[in-house]
Scaffold this motif. Structure first.
Motif, mmCIF file in Angstrom:
data_model
loop_
_atom_site.group_PDB
_atom_site.id
_atom_site.type_symbol
_atom_site.label_atom_id
_atom_site.label_comp_id
_atom_site.label_asym_id
_atom_site.label_seq_id
_atom_site.Cartn_x
_atom_site.Cartn_y
_atom_site.Cartn_z
ATOM 1 N N THR A 35 7.253 -46.222 4.695
ATOM 2 C CA THR A 35 8.624 -46.019 5.166
ATOM 3 C C THR A 35 9.356 -45.006 4.297
ATOM 4 O O THR A 35 9.363 -45.132 3.067
ATOM 5 C CB THR A 35 9.396 -47.347 5.157
ATOM 6 N N PRO A 36 9.968 -43.987 4.879
ATOM 7 C CA PRO A 36 10.714 -42.998 4.088
ATOM 8 C C PRO A 36 11.891 -43.622 3.353
ATOM 9 O O PRO A 36 12.528 -44.557 3.848
ATOM 10 C CB PRO A 36 11.200 -41.996 5.145
ATOM 11 N N GLN A 37 12.178 -43.074 2.178
ATOM 12 C CA GLN A 37 13.381 -43.420 1.439
ATOM 13 C C GLN A 37 14.382 -42.279 1.639
ATOM 14 O O GLN A 37 14.052 -41.117 1.444
ATOM 15 C CB GLN A 37 13.072 -43.600 -0.053
ATOM 16 N N ILE A 38 15.604 -42.633 2.035
ATOM 17 C CA ILE A 38 16.627 -41.644 2.372
ATOM 18 C C ILE A 38 17.729 -41.667 1.314
ATOM 19 O O ILE A 38 18.202 -42.741 0.922
ATOM 20 C CB ILE A 38 17.226 -41.922 3.757
ATOM 21 N N PHE A 39 18.159 -40.475 0.889
ATOM 22 C CA PHE A 39 19.194 -40.360 -0.135
ATOM 23 C C PHE A 39 20.305 -39.447 0.383
ATOM 24 O O PHE A 39 20.044 -38.328 0.815
ATOM 25 C CB PHE A 39 18.618 -39.798 -1.440
ATOM 26 N N LEU A 40 21.543 -39.937 0.351
ATOM 27 C CA LEU A 40 22.687 -39.156 0.795
ATOM 28 C C LEU A 40 23.121 -38.212 -0.315
ATOM 29 O O LEU A 40 23.285 -38.622 -1.462
ATOM 30 C CB LEU A 40 23.850 -40.081 1.186
ATOM 31 N N GLN A 41 23.318 -36.950 0.038
ATOM 32 C CA GLN A 41 23.793 -35.945 -0.911
ATOM 33 C C GLN A 41 25.305 -35.762 -0.751
ATOM 34 O O GLN A 41 25.992 -36.625 -0.236
ATOM 35 C CB GLN A 41 23.041 -34.633 -0.682
ATOM 36 N N GLY A 42 25.808 -34.623 -1.170
ATOM 37 C CA GLY A 42 27.242 -34.366 -1.082
ATOM 38 C C GLY A 42 27.698 -34.117 0.345
ATOM 39 O O GLY A 42 26.902 -33.972 1.268
ATOM 40 N N ASP A 43 29.020 -34.057 0.527
ATOM 41 C CA ASP A 43 29.608 -33.857 1.845
ATOM 42 C C ASP A 43 29.057 -32.600 2.510
ATOM 43 O O ASP A 43 29.002 -31.522 1.902
ATOM 44 C CB ASP A 43 31.133 -33.730 1.728
ATOM 45 N N GLY A 44 28.668 -32.751 3.767
ATOM 46 C CA GLY A 44 28.173 -31.619 4.533
ATOM 47 C C GLY A 44 26.768 -31.175 4.187
ATOM 48 O O GLY A 44 26.251 -30.237 4.803
ATOM 49 N N LYS A 45 26.119 -31.806 3.218
ATOM 50 C CA LYS A 45 24.773 -31.407 2.808
ATOM 51 C C LYS A 45 23.720 -32.226 3.552
ATOM 52 O O LYS A 45 23.998 -33.317 4.044
ATOM 53 C CB LYS A 45 24.605 -31.586 1.295
ATOM 54 N N PRO A 46 22.484 -31.704 3.633
ATOM 55 C CA PRO A 46 21.424 -32.469 4.302
ATOM 56 C C PRO A 46 21.040 -33.711 3.501
ATOM 57 O O PRO A 46 21.399 -33.848 2.328
ATOM 58 C CB PRO A 46 20.266 -31.464 4.360
ATOM 59 N N LEU A 47 20.319 -34.599 4.149
ATOM 60 C CA LEU A 47 19.814 -35.780 3.474
ATOM 61 C C LEU A 47 18.538 -35.414 2.707
ATOM 62 O O LEU A 47 17.793 -34.529 3.118
ATOM 63 C CB LEU A 47 19.495 -36.885 4.478
ATOM 64 N N MET A 48 18.292 -36.109 1.626
ATOM 65 C CA MET A 48 17.028 -35.962 0.905
ATOM 66 C C MET A 48 16.122 -37.117 1.302
ATOM 67 O O MET A 48 16.588 -38.241 1.486
ATOM 68 C CB MET A 48 17.269 -35.985 -0.608
ATOM 69 N N PHE A 49 14.823 -36.819 1.482
ATOM 70 C CA PHE A 49 13.884 -37.886 1.812
ATOM 71 C C PHE A 49 12.693 -37.866 0.857
ATOM 72 O O PHE A 49 12.322 -36.826 0.311
ATOM 73 C CB PHE A 49 13.409 -37.793 3.268
ATOM 74 N N PHE A 70 22.172 -47.548 5.654
ATOM 75 C CA PHE A 70 21.326 -46.702 6.490
ATOM 76 C C PHE A 70 19.861 -46.913 6.146
ATOM 77 O O PHE A 70 19.006 -46.912 7.034
ATOM 78 C CB PHE A 70 21.712 -45.236 6.330
ATOM 79 N N GLN A 71 19.549 -47.103 4.859
ATOM 80 C CA GLN A 71 18.162 -47.355 4.468
ATOM 81 C C GLN A 71 17.650 -48.637 5.111
ATOM 82 O O GLN A 71 16.486 -48.718 5.517
ATOM 83 C CB GLN A 71 18.048 -47.446 2.944
#
Length: 207
Positions: A67-81, A37-38
């Motif tokens: 360019t934003p850096q995107i980080f996936l959190q746990g299931d159902g949680k929002p993304l961190m940027f 996705f990144q």
């Protein structure tokens, strides 16, 4: 028909069924790792992004965002940027001569706009913008206004332009056909980002 021939044909039909069923299952959603996705963000974000923040009468700001850096959190949680950038600030008419580093972090959901052919931040929460400026007046009077103006700008800034990512555009267009309104949703599942159509009324009632 001889036995070996029937056996061979049965195996061929079974293999075709598995392929077809697998294809059908895979067509109702698309799954991306954080790295995948990144890469889409890297390709689809219009960088450097220049945004103008008007906070008169206190200050005006021109913001240059990487360019934003995107980080996936746990299931159902929002993304961190996380976004690095620089600002030109005109505080009470006194221009800051050097661009000041800024670091922006927060959590967000994603929104697909069919009209704009883009993916946006939405429902941004817990956002913090750190500016390397040792001015007490700025810290006490302007930070809140700056963050509110920045929040509005981030919500209106395309994270991914689908014009620049035609492969993703084709995938989303295909997924959108599963929903009468062409709506797409994003979610985290088992450490991956899942893109799928929003369940329709018939889907919910049959579940």
């Amino acid at each position: 028909m001889p036995g070996p021939t029937r056996f061979w044909l049965a195996n061929v039909f079974c293999a075709l069924a598995v392929i077809l069923l697998g294809g059908c299952t895979g067509n109702d959603r698309e799954v991306y790792s954080q790295q995948q996705f990144q890469q889409l963000v890297d390709k689809g974000f219009l960088s450097p992004q220049i945004r103008n923040l008007n906070m008169l009468p206190m200050m005006t700001v021109q913001l240059y965002l990487d360019t934003p850096q995107i980080f996936l959190q746990g299931d159902g949680k929002p993304l961190m940027f996380h976004i690095n950038g620089k600002v030109d600030a005109d505080i009470f008419g006194g221009m800051v001569t050097e661009k000041l580093p800024v670091q922006i972090t927060g959590f967000t959901q994603l929104r697909y706009s069919r009209e704009d052919e883009a993916i946006y931040f939405t429902e941004i929460a817990f956002m913090e913008a750190r500016i390397d400026l040792e001015v007490a007046l700025f810290k006490t009077m302007i930070v809140d206004s700056f963050q509110k103006a920045l929040l509005k700008e981030l919500a209106g800034m395309p994270l991914i332009s689908l014009v620049k990512t035609p492969e993703l555009a084709a995938i989303i267009e295909s997924l959108a056909r599963h929903n009468a309104d062409g709506q797409i949703q994003f979610d985290i599942h088992e450490g991956s980002l899942v893109i799928e159509p929003v369940p329709g009324q018939s889907d919910r009632s049959s579940g």
